[in-house]
Design an enzyme around this catalytic site. Structure first.
Site, PDB file in Angstrom:
ATOM      1  N   VAL A  51       0.804  -1.222   0.000  1.00 55.27           N
ATOM      2  CA  VAL A  51       0.000   0.000   0.000  1.00 55.27           C
ATOM      3  C   VAL A  51       0.844   1.282   0.000  1.00 55.27           C
ATOM      4  CG1 VAL A  51      -0.229   0.311   2.510  1.00 55.27           C
ATOM      5  CG2 VAL A  51      -2.159   0.903   0.987  1.00 55.27           C
ATOM      6  N   TYR A  52       2.163   1.170   0.224  1.00 55.29           N
ATOM      7  CA  TYR A  52       3.030   2.362   0.214  1.00 55.29           C
ATOM      8  C   TYR A  52       3.323   2.766  -1.228  1.00 55.29           C
ATOM      9  CZ  TYR A  52       4.252   0.999   5.056  1.00 55.29           C
ATOM     10  OH  TYR A  52       4.214   0.640   6.386  1.00 55.29           O
ATOM     11  N   SER A  53       3.188   3.998  -1.674  1.00 52.27           N
ATOM     12  CA  SER A  53       2.656   5.126  -0.926  1.00 52.27           C
ATOM     13  C   SER A  53       1.374   5.603  -1.638  1.00 52.27           C
ATOM     14  CB  SER A  53       3.694   6.232  -0.867  1.00 52.27           C
ATOM     15  OG  SER A  53       4.272   6.411  -2.177  1.00 52.27           O
ATOM     16  N   GLU A  89       4.194   1.864  -5.106  1.00 51.68           N
ATOM     17  CA  GLU A  89       5.322   2.707  -5.539  1.00 51.68           C
ATOM     18  C   GLU A  89       6.614   2.378  -4.779  1.00 51.68           C
ATOM     19  OE1 GLU A  89       1.698   4.463  -6.995  1.00 51.68           O
ATOM     20  OE2 GLU A  89       2.278   3.904  -4.949  1.00 51.68           O
TER      21      GLU A  89
END
Length: 317
Positions: free
Chosen positions: A52-54, A64
């Site tokens: 889930v980052y970012s 990413e």
């Protein structure tokens, strides 16, 4: 450098984990490559990221950070020198969340593709999923371990009850156990971890790699008024610490830092490293100067008086 075993796992890690949540957010790919190079050059090799980052950054869709790490691993050809941790479970889009068998199978392939690697050293449940049976989740992880796609598993943001139940299911069903816990934990965020969770991790030898170790930068000492956070990316997260309690913790950090000729952030990390339950607190950097401070923090061995002073100032109110 001192290496620490992560829980009862096969992984040995340095005393600080580099938090890669900044990649693709406050650190672009070029900066991220420089930070990763510097981290390895300094003798550290533990990296923590998540699918889930970012995603929260405008224009991003998630992945990413993993993609940047994957590009770096490919460019450097150094996968075997890195202990790589990532996470799944927080929503990545419609019907893309949780810890069901089907979603784990989908999510791991996406992470492996972005990371450009054949295996993940530590694959973590980013958030508990009460809608999926624990045995289903752990069985899915068992399959990934048998396939060589994952070496060890960990949990993040779990309550003591749910972590205890997961460990029980692992033991009774002969399934992989969570070897680590990633809780919110810092000098100004002690209440959530200390108590039942900390006691459980110590009793069951579960490694701890807490996040927000520097409280979104507050424990660096650079935010001491509302004027200091105006227009800053992390300002909204820091504002809740701008009170008598937070300032009291900073005062204690300043006093101990002066004694050790160190920076407040280094003392805040040294306090975490000294905690019996903690394996390797997670900390981030966006410049090589900040990275050098993290590296030096691992060398600080706080005496009992300094620890007592910090304990008293940061005692949950």
């Amino acid at each position: 450098m001192e290496k620490r075993r992560l829980g009862q796992s096969s992984l040995e890690v340095p005393p600080i984990t580099f938090g890669c949540n900044v990649f693709g957010w406050t650190a672009d790919e070029k900066t991220s490559f420089a930070l990763l190079d510097g981290w390895l050059d300094a003798g550290f090799n533990f990296l923590d990221t998540a699918d889930v980052y970012s995603r929260w950054h405008p224009g991003n869709s998630g992945g990413e950070s993993e993609a940047i790490i994957g590009n770096w691993l490919k460019a450097r050809g150094n996968r075997d020198k890195v202990v790589l941790a990532t996470k799944l479970g927080i929503e990545m889009g419609p019907d893309r969340k949780g810890l069901s068998r089907a979603y784990i199978q989908t999510a791991v392939e996406a992470s492996l593709r972005r990371l450009q690697t054949e295996y993940i050293d530590l694959y973590q449940s980013h958030r508990d999923d009460p809608d999926t049976p624990i045995e289903e989740t752990l069985s899915a992880y068992a399959d990934l371990i048998k396939q060589g796609k994952v070496r060890e598993i960990g949990a993040s943001n779990f309550s003591a009850d749910r972590l205890r139940e997961s460990l029980r299911v692992s033991s009774e069903k002969g399934l992989p156990r969570y070897q680590s816990l990633q809780p919110l934990y810092s000098l100004v965020e002690r209440a959530e971890f200390e108590g039942p969770l900390e006691d459980l991790c110590l009793a069951e030898t579960v490694g701890v790699i807490g996040y927000y170790s520097l409280a979104s930068g507050f424990l660096t000492g650079k935010y001491r008024s509302k004027a200091d956070i105006a227009g800053r990316t992390r300002g909204p997260r820091v504002e809740k610490y701008l009170n008598d309690y937070g300032f009291g913790v900073l005062q204690a950090l300043d006093e101990v830092a002066k004694r050790y000729e160190a920076k407040p952030a280094q003392i805040a990390l040294a306090w975490l490293i000294a905690r019996p339950a903690v394996t390797a607190p997670i900390a981030s950097a966006t410049t090589l100067e900040q990275l050098a401070e993290l590296v030096e923090a691992a060398e600080i061995d706080l005496d009992e008086d300094s620890i007592r002073k910090l304990d008293e100032a940061s005692k949950p109110r």
